[in-house]
Motif scaffolding. Structure first.
Motif, mmCIF file in Angstrom:
data_model
loop_
_atom_site.group_PDB
_atom_site.id
_atom_site.type_symbol
_atom_site.label_atom_id
_atom_site.label_comp_id
_atom_site.label_asym_id
_atom_site.label_seq_id
_atom_site.Cartn_x
_atom_site.Cartn_y
_atom_site.Cartn_z
ATOM 1 N N SER A 4 2.693 8.477 -26.594
ATOM 2 C CA SER A 4 1.946 9.202 -25.573
ATOM 3 C C SER A 4 2.267 8.610 -24.208
ATOM 4 O O SER A 4 2.461 7.407 -24.078
ATOM 5 N N PRO A 5 2.325 9.451 -23.178
ATOM 6 C CA PRO A 5 2.609 8.933 -21.833
ATOM 7 C C PRO A 5 1.376 8.294 -21.201
ATOM 8 O O PRO A 5 0.293 8.877 -21.186
ATOM 9 N N PHE A 6 1.564 7.085 -20.683
ATOM 10 C CA PHE A 6 0.515 6.372 -19.953
ATOM 11 C C PHE A 6 1.061 6.019 -18.570
ATOM 12 O O PHE A 6 2.189 5.529 -18.444
ATOM 13 N N VAL A 7 0.264 6.252 -17.537
ATOM 14 C CA VAL A 7 0.695 5.938 -16.184
ATOM 15 C C VAL A 7 0.117 4.581 -15.769
ATOM 16 O O VAL A 7 -1.056 4.280 -16.029
ATOM 17 N N VAL A 8 0.940 3.759 -15.167
ATOM 18 C CA VAL A 8 0.507 2.463 -14.666
ATOM 19 C C VAL A 8 -0.305 2.679 -13.393
ATOM 20 O O VAL A 8 0.158 3.334 -12.447
ATOM 21 N N VAL A 9 -1.529 2.140 -13.371
ATOM 22 C CA VAL A 9 -2.373 2.286 -12.186
ATOM 23 C C VAL A 9 -2.506 0.979 -11.408
ATOM 24 O O VAL A 9 -2.856 0.983 -10.230
ATOM 25 N N ASP A 10 -2.208 -0.152 -12.070
ATOM 26 C CA ASP A 10 -2.285 -1.435 -11.374
ATOM 27 C C ASP A 10 -1.517 -2.477 -12.183
ATOM 28 O O ASP A 10 -1.368 -2.344 -13.413
ATOM 29 N N THR A 11 -1.028 -3.505 -11.508
ATOM 30 C CA THR A 11 -0.381 -4.630 -12.170
ATOM 31 C C THR A 11 -0.921 -5.920 -11.566
ATOM 32 O O THR A 11 -1.296 -5.970 -10.386
ATOM 33 N N ARG A 12 -0.977 -6.956 -12.398
ATOM 34 C CA ARG A 12 -1.450 -8.261 -11.920
ATOM 35 C C ARG A 12 -0.585 -9.356 -12.528
ATOM 36 O O ARG A 12 -0.396 -9.402 -13.737
ATOM 37 N N ARG A 13 -0.060 -10.219 -11.692
ATOM 38 C CA ARG A 13 0.748 -11.324 -12.183
ATOM 39 C C ARG A 13 -0.179 -12.453 -12.617
ATOM 40 O O ARG A 13 -0.983 -12.954 -11.825
ATOM 41 N N GLU A 14 -0.056 -12.845 -13.888
ATOM 42 C CA GLU A 14 -0.914 -13.892 -14.436
ATOM 43 C C GLU A 14 -0.295 -15.273 -14.259
ATOM 44 O O GLU A 14 -0.976 -16.221 -13.862
ATOM 45 N N THR A 15 0.979 -15.403 -14.592
ATOM 46 C CA THR A 15 1.708 -16.656 -14.447
ATOM 47 C C THR A 15 3.121 -16.318 -13.954
ATOM 48 O O THR A 15 3.420 -15.162 -13.639
ATOM 49 N N GLU A 16 3.971 -17.318 -13.918
ATOM 50 C CA GLU A 16 5.333 -17.113 -13.433
ATOM 51 C C GLU A 16 6.069 -16.027 -14.198
ATOM 52 O O GLU A 16 6.877 -15.295 -13.632
ATOM 53 N N ASP A 17 5.791 -15.909 -15.512
ATOM 54 C CA ASP A 17 6.546 -14.961 -16.337
ATOM 55 C C ASP A 17 5.674 -13.960 -17.081
ATOM 56 O O ASP A 17 6.136 -13.298 -17.998
ATOM 57 N N THR A 18 4.415 -13.821 -16.689
ATOM 58 C CA THR A 18 3.477 -12.975 -17.424
ATOM 59 C C THR A 18 2.718 -12.053 -16.483
ATOM 60 O O THR A 18 2.219 -12.503 -15.441
ATOM 61 N N TRP A 19 2.643 -10.784 -16.862
ATOM 62 C CA TRP A 19 1.939 -9.764 -16.086
ATOM 63 C C TRP A 19 0.939 -9.026 -16.969
ATOM 64 O O TRP A 19 1.141 -8.884 -18.176
ATOM 65 N N THR A 20 -0.132 -8.526 -16.340
ATOM 66 C CA THR A 20 -1.054 -7.600 -17.000
ATOM 67 C C THR A 20 -0.891 -6.221 -16.371
ATOM 68 O O THR A 20 -0.969 -6.085 -15.142
ATOM 69 N N LEU A 21 -0.643 -5.231 -17.225
ATOM 70 C CA LEU A 21 -0.546 -3.849 -16.772
ATOM 71 C C LEU A 21 -1.845 -3.125 -17.081
ATOM 72 O O LEU A 21 -2.374 -3.225 -18.197
ATOM 73 N N GLU A 22 -2.355 -2.398 -16.107
ATOM 74 C CA GLU A 22 -3.513 -1.522 -16.312
ATOM 75 C C GLU A 22 -3.011 -0.092 -16.292
ATOM 76 O O GLU A 22 -2.363 0.326 -15.333
ATOM 77 N N MET A 23 -3.292 0.638 -17.378
ATOM 78 C CA MET A 23 -2.770 1.992 -17.522
ATOM 79 C C MET A 23 -3.874 2.955 -17.911
ATOM 80 O O MET A 23 -4.943 2.544 -18.369
ATOM 81 N N GLN A 24 -3.587 4.231 -17.747
ATOM 82 C CA GLN A 24 -4.475 5.257 -18.247
ATOM 83 C C GLN A 24 -3.638 6.397 -18.814
ATOM 84 O O GLN A 24 -2.524 6.652 -18.349
ATOM 85 N N PRO A 25 -4.154 7.069 -19.860
ATOM 86 C CA PRO A 25 -3.385 8.154 -20.468
ATOM 87 C C PRO A 25 -3.216 9.320 -19.511
ATOM 88 O O PRO A 25 -4.158 9.718 -18.821
ATOM 89 N N VAL A 26 -2.004 9.843 -19.465
ATOM 90 C CA VAL A 26 -1.725 10.991 -18.602
ATOM 91 C C VAL A 26 -2.589 12.179 -19.001
ATOM 92 O O VAL A 26 -2.998 12.988 -18.154
ATOM 93 N N SER A 27 -2.900 12.282 -20.289
ATOM 94 C CA SER A 27 -3.702 13.408 -20.783
ATOM 95 C C SER A 27 -5.140 13.375 -20.297
ATOM 96 O O SER A 27 -5.837 14.385 -20.344
ATOM 97 N N GLY A 28 -5.596 12.192 -19.847
ATOM 98 C CA GLY A 28 -6.986 12.054 -19.439
ATOM 99 C C GLY A 28 -7.932 11.741 -20.572
ATOM 100 O O GLY A 28 -9.121 11.488 -20.345
ATOM 101 N N GLU A 29 -7.430 11.758 -21.815
ATOM 102 C CA GLU A 29 -8.273 11.448 -22.967
ATOM 103 C C GLU A 29 -8.528 9.949 -23.049
ATOM 104 O O GLU A 29 -7.717 9.133 -22.602
#
Length: 268
Positions: A4-29
Motif C-alpha cells: 500500500s502507498p504511504f506518504v512521508v509526512v515527517d522525518t527525524r534523525r535519531e542518531t548519526e545513522d538512524t532516522w524515524t519516518l512518520e507516514m500516513q496511508p495515501v488512502s486515508g484509512e
C-alpha cells in the motif's frame, strides 16, 4: 503481498545513522497494529522488514525507526516529506501487553532494540493504572547512540523506571557505564509477579535472559523479539525459519522457552 502507498509526512534523525519516518496511508484509512508487529517497507531499492515504533493508539500515523545499513535502508533513511513509500503489513506476533496486566513488567532493550518496544511503552503508560512496576533497562554502545533521549526523560516522569547504561563514554557522561545485564540486579525485580520483554542484538538477548533467570524469572514469562531473513512476511518463503518457527508468522515476538533451544543449534 500487495503493498500500500504511504506518504512521508515527517522525518527525524535519531542518531548519526538512524532516522524515524512518520507516514500516513495515501488512502486515508487507519493503519491498526499491535505493539511488536512489523512491516515490509520499500523506497524502490529492495524491501526490508522494519518493526513499527509508533503509538498503537494513533492508527492515523505509522512510525518506523530505521538504521542505514545497506542500499534499501539508505533509500528509506533518505526519504523526505511528500515521498511515497510502499508498505505491506502489519505482520507477526505482538508483545503480551494484556497478559502482563496487574503485574510488573521489565522492558529490556539493547541499541536499536528500543524502537520495537516503544509501542509497548506508550501503550502501557497510557494505561498506567493497570500495571505494577514498569521498568526499562536500556543499553547503548555510547551516549550519542541513544535513541529517543527526550522521550526517556518524559517516560521517567510518567511512571516508567528508566535505567540507561552505555558500553563506553567520555567524562561528560554522568550515567552508568557497563553492559545492560548489570542493570538487572539493581532493579530488584520480583520474579513472582514480573513479565520480561527483551529486544536487541542476539548476543545481548542471550546474556540478559541468563541474568533474568539468575534473578528467578522463569522462561515462560520471558518474551523476546527475534530477527531472521524475512522476505515474504506471511510464512511462505521459509527464509526466516528458526527450528519449527517461521518468525515472520510465529514471531517476531516469541516466548523464550519456545525459541531459546533453537538459538543454540548451529546453522550449517
Amino acid at each position: 503481498m500487495v503493498p500500500s502507498p504511504f506518504v512521508v509526512v515527517d522525518t527525524r534523525r535519531e542518531t548519526e545513522d538512524t532516522w524515524t519516518l512518520e507516514m500516513q496511508p495515501v488512502s486515508g484509512e487507519h493503519f491498526s497494529f499491535a505493539p511488536g508487529q512489523f512491516t515490509m517497507i520499500s523506497a524502490g531499492s529492495g524491501e526490508v522488514p522494519i518493526s513499527i515504533s509508533g503509538d498503537p493508539d494513533r492508527p492515523d500515523r505509522l512510525h518506523q525507526t530505521i538504521r542505514r545499513v545497506g542500499l534499501a535502508t539508505a533509500a528509506l533513511c533518505d526519504a523526505r516529506p511528500g515521498q511515497v513509500l510502499a508498505v505491506r503489513g502489519p505482520f507477526g506476533s505482538a508483545w503480551p501487553v494484556e497478559a502482563a496486566m496487574s503485574g510488573d513488567v521489565v522492558i529490556a532493550a539493547g541499541g536499536l532494540g528500543l524502537p520495537p518496544l516503544r509501542p509497548t511503552i506508550l501503550h502501557m503508560l497510557a494505561r498506567r493504572e493497570r500495571y505494577g512496576r514498569l521498568i526499562l533497562l536500556y543499553g547503548s554502545r555510547s551516549p550519542n547512540q541513544i535513541v529517543f533521549p527526550a522521550e526517556l526523560e518524559a517516560w521517567a516522569g510518567q511512571g516508567l523506571e528508566v535505567h540507561v547504561t552505555v558500553d563506553s563514554a567520555g567524562p561528560e557522561w554522568l550515567g552508568h557505564v557497563g553492559v545492560v545485564t548489570r542493570l538487572v540486579a539493581p532493579a530488584a525485580i520480583d520474579p513472582a509477579r514480573t513479565t520480561a520483554l527483551v529486544c536487541g542484538p542476539e548476543v545481548m538477548i542471550r546474556f540478559l535472559i541468563a541474568a533474568l533467570a539468575d534473578a528467578g524469572l522463569p522462561a515462560e514469562r520471558t518474551y523476546v523479539s527475534l530477527e531472521r531473513n524475512m522476505q515474504c512476511g506471511i510464512g511462505h518463503c521459509g527464509h526466516c525459519q528458526l527450528g519449527p518457527l517461521l518468525l515472520c508468522r510465529d514471531g517476531p515476538v516469541v516466548r523464550w522457552d519456545a525459541a531459546g533451544r533453537w538459538l543454540r543449534v548451529r546453522e550449517l
